[in-house]
Write an enzyme that holds these catalytic residues in place. Structure first.
Site, short mmCIF file in Angstrom:
data_model
loop_
_atom_site.label_atom_id
_atom_site.label_comp_id
_atom_site.label_asym_id
_atom_site.label_seq_id
_atom_site.Cartn_x
_atom_site.Cartn_y
_atom_site.Cartn_z
N ALA A 198 2.20 1.63 -3.49
CA ALA A 198 1.14 2.09 -4.40
C ALA A 198 0.82 3.56 -4.18
O ALA A 198 0.69 4.33 -5.15
CB ALA A 198 -0.12 1.24 -4.19
N GLU A 199 0.70 3.99 -2.93
CA GLU A 199 0.41 5.41 -2.68
C GLU A 199 1.56 6.29 -3.14
O GLU A 199 1.34 7.37 -3.69
CB GLU A 199 0.09 5.67 -1.21
CG GLU A 199 -0.21 7.14 -0.98
CD GLU A 199 -1.27 7.42 0.06
OE1 GLU A 199 -1.55 8.61 0.26
OE2 GLU A 199 -1.84 6.47 0.63
N SER A 200 2.79 5.82 -2.95
CA SER A 200 3.95 6.60 -3.38
C SER A 200 3.97 6.79 -4.89
O SER A 200 4.13 7.91 -5.39
CB SER A 200 5.25 5.92 -2.92
OG SER A 200 5.30 5.85 -1.53
N ALA A 241 0.83 -1.21 0.00
CA ALA A 241 0.00 0.00 0.00
C ALA A 241 0.87 1.26 0.00
O ALA A 241 0.56 2.23 -0.69
CB ALA A 241 -0.95 -0.01 1.20
#
Length: 141
Positions: free
Chosen positions: A62-64, A59
């Site tokens: 993915a957010e990065s 996660a």
């Protein structure tokens, strides 16, 4: 004069110093008109106790990658980007090697953006599917 692809990648990775991205060894490796790719090594540092890649590390990757994608397509002199929602569906586990996250825009609006993020292993096996919503907010003058 706009930055070259190499310069933009170097600048993105330099911005990761002393952040979670550096802690997780996340590296931005490619981008195009509608996507951005980063990779992260899978080592015991990002394992859960039973020895496989931790979903929270996926996660974070993915957010990065999604936030970086939104960031490079806005006017950073006037706006900044924040993630507002992320979902992750983990489909397969992995113990070692690298995972690659490719963020692709589903919606590239003036204020909100929606990205599809596919996380794969080195053999292109799908590990996780994530969705990230970001918002571009004006900087205070």
């Amino acid at each position: 004069m706009p930055l070259s692809k190499k310069e933009l990648l170097e600048q993105a990775n330099k911005a990761c110093k002393n952040t979670l991205m550096e802690t997780l060894n996340i590296e931005v490796i490619d981008y195009g008109e509608n996507f951005l790719v980063a990779r992260m090594p899978v080592t015991p540092r990002v394992h859960q106790p039973d020895g496989v890649l931790h979903g929270g590390a996926i996660a974070a990757l993915a957010e990065s990658v999604g936030s970086f994608a939104s960031h490079i397509f806005i006017d950073t002199e006037k706006f900044f980007v924040r993630g507002i929602e992320i979902t992750a569906n983990h489909l397969k586990s992995i113990k070692e090697g690298f995972v690659y996250a490719k963020a692709t825009f589903i919606h590239k609006g003036r204020t909100t953006q929606l990205l599809d993020i596919r996380v794969t292993d080195e053999a292109n096996n799908l590990i996780s599917v994530c969705r990230l919503s970001t918002i571009s907010l004006p900087k205070k003058q």
